[in-house]
Design an enzyme around this catalytic site. Structure first.
Site, mmCIF file in Angstrom:
data_model
loop_
_atom_site.group_PDB
_atom_site.id
_atom_site.type_symbol
_atom_site.label_atom_id
_atom_site.label_comp_id
_atom_site.label_asym_id
_atom_site.label_seq_id
_atom_site.Cartn_x
_atom_site.Cartn_y
_atom_site.Cartn_z
ATOM 1 C CB CYS A 46 -0.924 -0.029 1.210
ATOM 2 S SG CYS A 46 -1.620 1.561 1.683
ATOM 3 C CB CYS A 49 0.726 1.418 4.223
ATOM 4 S SG CYS A 49 -1.008 0.917 4.180
ATOM 5 C CB CYS A 166 1.252 19.045 0.945
ATOM 6 S SG CYS A 166 2.162 19.453 -0.550
ATOM 7 C CB CYS A 169 4.824 20.042 1.558
ATOM 8 S SG CYS A 169 3.572 21.164 0.866
#
Length: 355
Positions: A46, A49, A166, A169
């Site tokens: 994932c 994850c 974000c 970011c």
């Protein structure tokens, strides 16, 4: 063989995690109501994850001293399908909180930063987990200090408006830290950031509609400029060197031109070949007035050469090189590098060719 076992054991300790791994064999022994438990149900493949993993490690680290009150754990729900079914896990990652005294889970739907999760666990459990923040050269801004720093008329300030969740970011963060490190010794050229999701009034005030948004606040202007340059470390360094009138390199060093003054470079060449050195010193003294300590150093070198001879320049250059190779403060490193740069003007090809 014994060495290999010892090495493997040592590596396992170094690489150990404070996140407890749960499966069918130990879940009910660990999450038994004796203490609060925060559990991530994840799948190894994932993407979300994987993005959460470093934050989740910080969460576990935050409660190392609260292990008698809180356990931070994870379950490979793709492998442990019975546990996933038991707790209604249908997507990854799924985060659940088990309060002390209960084995019934509460769904967690808050933010996915370590700070968000630690705050939630503290509020729910009464624990006092905390995240150790790494020393940063990037200044954190908020409502209380934004005006006094970003709008300071004596400073040039680069500000990143970011959001903790974000992805762009997060990718920029290590680059931006390096930029902060490059200018950490320049009090009037500041690299800063503000959580514009947590401080939405600041984001709205400066027209921030996406993350990250980067703006430059010049010392001599009332409005910021949009930064639209590249996002590599060198892009930011080049931009700030131009805007702040500096000569920084990656890592916080100084370029060869730092501390140099064109007019005084010419006088350094003239001085080394002059018969009347006193006259050149007088000329240089006037030229250096009001230009700062680096300019004054040209005059100091001239007086030393007049007193000790031309060999002083090379001898002093060698001495400064040895000091720069040693362990010294950032302030002294800047001073010594600028002096070495100035001395290079006296050792220039033009100066020697006229000797």
């Amino acid at each position: 063989m014994l060495f290999a076992l010892v090495l493997a054991s040592a590596l396992s300790i170094v690489l150990s995690s404070n996140v407890v791994d749960l499966d069918n064999s130990n879940f009910d022994q660990v999450v038994n109501g004796d203490k609060s438990a925060f559990v991530e149900f994840y799948a190894p493949w994932c993407g979300h994850c994987k993005a959460l993993a470093p934050e989740y490690e910080k969460v576990a680290d935050a409660f190392v001293r609260e292990k008698d009150r809180v356990v931070v754990a994870k379950v490979d729900a793709d492998k442990e399908k019975d546990l996933a079914k038991r707790f209604g896990v249908t997507g990854y990652p799924t985060l659940k909180f088990f309060p002390k005294g209960s084995t019934e889970a509460e769904a967690y739907s808050g933010g996915r930063t370590a700070e968000d999760i630690v705050k939630f666990i503290n509020e729910k459990s009464g624990a006092r987990g905390f995240i150790k923040k790494a020393v940063s050269s990037v200044v954190d801004l908020d409502d209380s200090n934004f005006n006094s720093i970003a709008l300071d008329t004596t400073k040039d300030v680069l500000v990143e408006f970011y959001a903790p969740w974000c992805g762009h970011c997060k990718r920029l963060a290590p680059v931006y830290e390096k930029v902060g490190d490059a200018f950490k010794n320049d009090a009037n050229c500041v690299v800063a950031k503000v959580d514009a999701d947590g401080h939405r009034d600041l984001g709205s005030r400066f027209g921030v509609s996406g993350f990250p948004t980067i703006k430059f606040f010049p010392r001599d202007a009332t409005e910021p400029e949009d930064y639209s340059g590249g996002r590599d470390e060198q892009d930011f360094i080049d931009f700030l060197n131009t805007k702040c009138g500096l000569h920084r390199t990656s890592g916080g060093g100084l370029k060869a031109e730092a501390g140099r003054v064109g007019a005084l470079d010419e006088l350094a060449v003239k001085f080394m070949s002059a018969d009347d050195k006193a006259a050149v010193i007088e000329e240089a003294t006037k030229a250096a007035e009001g230009l700062g300590t680096s300019a004054e150093y040209y005059v100091k070198v001239m007086k030393k050469v007049q007193d000790k001879g031309a060999d002083f320049v090379q001898t002093e250059t060698d001495r400064l090189s040895r000091l720069l190779d040693g362990s010294i403060s950032d302030t002294k490193r800047d001073t010594f590098q600028q002096r070495k740069n100035v001395l290079a003007a006296f050792l220039s090809t033009d100066a020697h060719s006229e000797l």
